[in-house]
Design an enzyme around this catalytic site. Structure first.
Site, mmCIF file in Angstrom:
data_model
loop_
_atom_site.group_PDB
_atom_site.id
_atom_site.type_symbol
_atom_site.label_atom_id
_atom_site.label_comp_id
_atom_site.label_asym_id
_atom_site.label_seq_id
_atom_site.Cartn_x
_atom_site.Cartn_y
_atom_site.Cartn_z
ATOM 1 N N HIS A 1 10.198 -53.753 67.214
ATOM 2 C CA HIS A 1 9.283 -53.506 66.098
ATOM 3 C C HIS A 1 8.994 -54.839 65.426
ATOM 4 O O HIS A 1 9.708 -55.830 65.602
ATOM 5 C CB HIS A 1 9.849 -52.475 65.119
ATOM 6 N N TYR B 1 7.137 -50.748 56.183
ATOM 7 C CA TYR B 1 8.010 -50.934 55.036
ATOM 8 C C TYR B 1 7.872 -52.361 54.534
ATOM 9 O O TYR B 1 7.410 -53.258 55.249
ATOM 10 C CB TYR B 1 9.466 -50.603 55.386
ATOM 11 N N ASP C 1 34.556 -23.203 68.861
ATOM 12 C CA ASP C 1 34.971 -21.809 68.992
ATOM 13 C C ASP C 1 34.608 -21.379 70.401
ATOM 14 O O ASP C 1 33.555 -21.726 70.926
ATOM 15 C CB ASP C 1 34.353 -20.915 67.918
#
Length: 866
Positions: free
Chosen positions: A235, A290, A593
């Site tokens: 990126h 960002y 379980d």
């Protein structure tokens, strides 16, 4: 003062950590804090600026994520980094706050979900902001471009290099050894266990190895025959020239103790990277970008381009002359053009300049394509690698999460139980052993890594599944029949599994008054056919393909003793007996379980609903198995289905001569017989909670068995049903789904499953479970207890992972672990864990979902039937 590593390679260590980036340094810090002084950390680069992702990362710390694990890791990391002292004597963590802005109504709804996830996970003071409130914090944002924002005041930034240095210094003070300029070439093994780490400068004999090499993790794994689906992706990051609007924030860091070291690896951009931000971090997810300040410059990060996936086998190391192996040349084309497949209308540079007009027309002074690692589900790849004793991995972990991941892994290595300071953390979806064989192929890892990159800032529904890439890999024997019946197939651990069947659309008219509409976020990836299938099973009979459920065979003269050691229940079974039981980890948390069937004197069949995390159970059982006991994964060997509903006995009686009466074939027993010409092992159990038999047969018989049962059931209107109906059926009966409303953060007693525990037997985790039970008996408080809820509004439906409150209160009591509409009870059912005083049946609570509070009531189990 900066760290002072040694150039001398020790001959022996207890633990060798390969990689001195932010993950490796965190693990060394935690292990030495626990008292280990025989830890050696080696890295191919210099220290603390190794040249890996930690060196080039801007270090933003957004704590809120939809996966609880990532928020837990980030929250712990923030606390840890806030306690670290940087080499210049200042706090390592910059708590500037973080703001995510919305440019669309869809994103504003997403930000409301951000608030709800933050409240569910315990992130401090999450807030929704108006546009003007955003610009109060970030005056350079163009208010006209946004509809609002999400603000997390405790978010911030930490320099990976500063944090690595601080962590390493403390680890070294406690006895750890850090060795730079030492490339790891191999790991020596013998008899299935780690023996030594082979480096370019010599060999270190050791007991344990942690592979913390991030984008290089796959390379080392391949040498050991361990195919880690860790994908390097690129990126873009760039920093503008000095901006007049930020002139008062200009900082000179050339006298910082780490500057020279940083500059030697990263060049002149170190003078920007080493400067912490002085205002909130900004994220524009609508454009996959960002932003953070670097003194008088703005840093711009962009995911807003097509995925760029380098081949890990072609990745270079860190060049002695200063070239970073984790950085590639900046591709201007991807900044100046719209190449992201989901954002075709606006180039990243245009989006950036619109949101921050001060950057428009300014030179991008420093720019590069930095690499990080993705995994198939976007979560870390960590834990003990099942192929070799003593081999651990910690990869695909960002700076944001590395502190928590390092703590959890160190606890796992030391005690057998991953923990953070507030208790155990379940890492089922981050466990390195979760993967299926196909996920180790580079074809799969490359394509899914690219897809994970593509969606990282997209608005993703929790039920979303891959639609194109790497689908149709694993087919159950009934696959073609499912297609004929119009199955809506979703990918589960590579399996193509029906969620519902279009052939059952006619049932919707029959049951429409019992199936409320869903027209909001909760209605996406849902069909009313799921409700119709649920009600049809309750009233008539259905057939469900459960081939993907994980199946293990435990064989050997000592198999019985081993099964007893694994299981919490009394496993003194006769051949043909079936028993529901739990497996606990060393801390008394529920590891799985399972249903256990004794099929012969020295042979047991273990069944679990693990699916995408079920391989963890297989690895766990194998790890515990003694010599002379074989543990075989027979998931792919056996086709499996369940015929269930009030008419199930009538259907099966048409295709077998076996007496299926309650007296001859009691609940929780098994028999082997033929269904027409197909051999089956039949269990008198049903996850749907109705009269039913699970049928197992070798895979090649599966399709024919399915056809036999459907043909026999025609006169009873038998219908195939999918996973959507199964989830509603099981939650109405209070059956837990491991990985959702049951996992290692719960003890059996907290989960309401104490009846599956026999403390007169010996099992793994018994001691810890006894201690916690004794503490509660002595007046200590149990942290939480399971609480089944129903929404008071019979037409409302909610989804998982939303916070639960006392009526009118703002303090979060718990969160929704799983939720589904109960068509047979006329209400949405949610399972949560609450403080014991709120878990009493009849207690009123509220669930926050999509901005609205829904009144709910704690109920007795099971909610449907008795």
């Amino acid at each position: 003062m900066a760290m002072n590593p040694t150039e001398t390679l020790p001959e022996r260590a207890g633990t060798v950590i390969v990689g001195a980036g932010i993950v490796g340094c965190n693990i060394a810090y935690q292990l030495t804090e626990m008292g280990r002084d025989d830890v050696v950390v080696v890295d191919q680069g210099p220290m603390p600026t190794t040249g890996g992702s930690s060196t080039h990362a801007p270090g933003i710390m957004f704590q809120t994520a939809e996966p609880k694990t990532l928020s837990q890791f980030a929250n712990y990391s923030r606390t840890l980094y806030s306690e670290l002292e940087g080499a210049d004597g200042t706090q390592a963590y910059n708590e500037t706050g973080g703001i995510e802005v919305a440019r669309s109504e869809e994103r504003m709804a997403f930000l409301q979900r951000r608030v709800e996830h933050a409240k569910a996970w315990g992130i401090d003071d999450p807030q929704l902001l108006s546009p003007s409130e955003v610009t109060d914090h970030l005056p350079l944002v163009d208010e006209s471009q946004i509809l609002g924002g999400y603000y997390s005041p405790t978010d911030g930034q930490v320099s990976g290099v500063v944090a690595c240095d601080a962590l390493a210094r403390e680890a070294m003070d406690r006895g750890a050894t850090f060795v730079p300029h030492t490339r790891t070439e191999d790991v020596e093994t013998a008899d299935g266990a780690v023996q030594a780490v082979v480096t370019e400068n010599g060999t270190i004999d050791c007991d344990e190895v942690v592979v913390a090499t991030n984008i290089w993790a796959r390379q080392l794994g391949e040498k050991l025959g361990v195919h880690l689906p860790v994908t390097p992706v690129e990126h873009q990051y760039t920093m503008t020239e000095s901006l007049e609007e930020l002139s008062e924030s200009a900082v000179d860091v050339t006298d910082h103790p780490l500057f020279e070291n940083y500059e030697n690896v990263s060049g002149e951009k170190a003078k920007r990277l080493l400067v912490g931000p002085d205002r909130p971090i900004l994220r524009d997810q609508d454009n996959a970008m960002y932003f953070r300040t670097h003194g008088d410059s703005y840093g711009i990060g962009s995911y807003n381009h097509e995925p760029i996936v380098p081949d890990p086998q072609e990745l270079g190391g860190n060049d002695p002359d200063g070239e970073q192996g984790s950085v590639h040349e900046f591709t201007d084309y991807h900044m100046e053009n719209a190449t992201h497949p989901d954002r075709p209308h606006k180039a990243p540079r245009q989006a950036s300049d619109e949101l921050l007009p001060a950057t428009a027309g300014k030179e991008l002074e420093f720019k590069y394509n930095g690499m990080f690692a993705e995994s198939p589900n976007g979560l870390p790849v960590m834990g003990p690698v099942q192929e070799y004793d003593g081999l651990w991995t910690a990869a695909a972990i960002w700076v944001t999460h590395a502190g928590g991941a390092g703590k959890a892994l160190a606890e796992w290595m030391e005690t057998g139980v991953p923990k953070l300071d507030d208790g155990p953390i379940d890492l089922a979806h981050s466990d390195v052993n979760r993967f299926d064989d196909h996920e180790g192929s580079w074809d799969f890892a490359r394509d899914i890594g690219a897809e994970e990159y593509r969606i990282v800032y997209n608005i993703m529904h929790p039920k979303w599944v891959w639609t194109d890439s790497q689908r149709d890999i694993r087919r159950t024997p009934m696959y073609h029949t499912h297609k004929e019946y119009g199955a809506e197939l979703w990918a589960e651990a590579g399996w193509e599994e029906p969620q519902w069947f279009e052939s059952n659309a006619d049932l919707v008219d029959r049951y429409e008054d019992q199936i409320p509409d869903r027209d909001g976020w909760e209605g996406i990836y849902w069909s009313p056919i799921e409700g119709a299938e649920t009600l049809h099973v309750r009233e008539h009979v259905g057939l469900h393909d459960m081939t993907s459920f994980n199946k293990m065979e435990v064989v050997g003269a000592e198999a019985g003793a081993f099964v007893q050691r694994l299981c919490t229940n009394d496993m003194d079974l006769d051949v043909g007996d079936v028993k529901y039981t739990l497996m606990c980890n060393e801390g008394g948390g529920v590891r799985a379980d399972i249903t256990v069937t004794r099929v012969d004197d020295d042979r047991y069949l273990l069944l679990t609903t693990g699916r995408e995390v079920g391989n963890n159970h297989v690895a766990w059982v194998r790890e515990q198995s003694p010599e002379g006991v074989l543990v075989n994964d027979v998931t792919s060997n056996l086709a499996a289905m369940v015929c269930t509903g009030p008419d199930a006995r009538k259907v099966l009686s048409k295709v077998t001569d076996v007496d299926l009466s309650d007296e001859a074939f009691p609940f929780f027993t098994s028999q082997q017989f033929f269904v027409k010409n197909v051999p089956v092992t039949a269990l008198r159990v049903s996850y749907a909670g109705e009269l039913g038999w699970e049928l197992y047969t070798p895979s090649e018989y599966g399709e024919r068995l399915w056809e036999h049962v459907l043909e026999a059931g025609a006169e009873y209107d038998i219908r195939p049903y999918g996973n959507g109906a199964l989830d509603s059926l099981r939650i109405e009966k209070g059956f837990r789904l491991w990985g959702k409303d049951l996992h290692t953060e719960h003890t059996p007693y907290e989960a309401g499953l104490g009846w599956a525990v026999d403390m007169d037997t010996d099992f793994i985790g018994k001691e810890a479970l006894a201690e916690s039970t004794a503490a509660a008996a002595d007046g200590g408080e149990r942290r939480h207890e399971v609480a089944p809820l129903t929404l008071d509004d019979p037409d409302a439906t909610i989804l998982d992972d939303r916070p639960v409150f006392a009526p009118g209160e703002d303090e979060t009591l718990g969160y929704v672990h799983s939720a589904e509409y109960g068509y047979s009870v006329g209400a949405c059912i949610a399972y949560t864990y609450l403080p014991p005083e709120y878990a009493e049946p009849g207690t009123d609570v509220e669930v926050l979902f999509e901005g609205d509070r829904y009144a709910a009531t704690v109920r007795e189990e099971p909610i449907h039937g008795g």
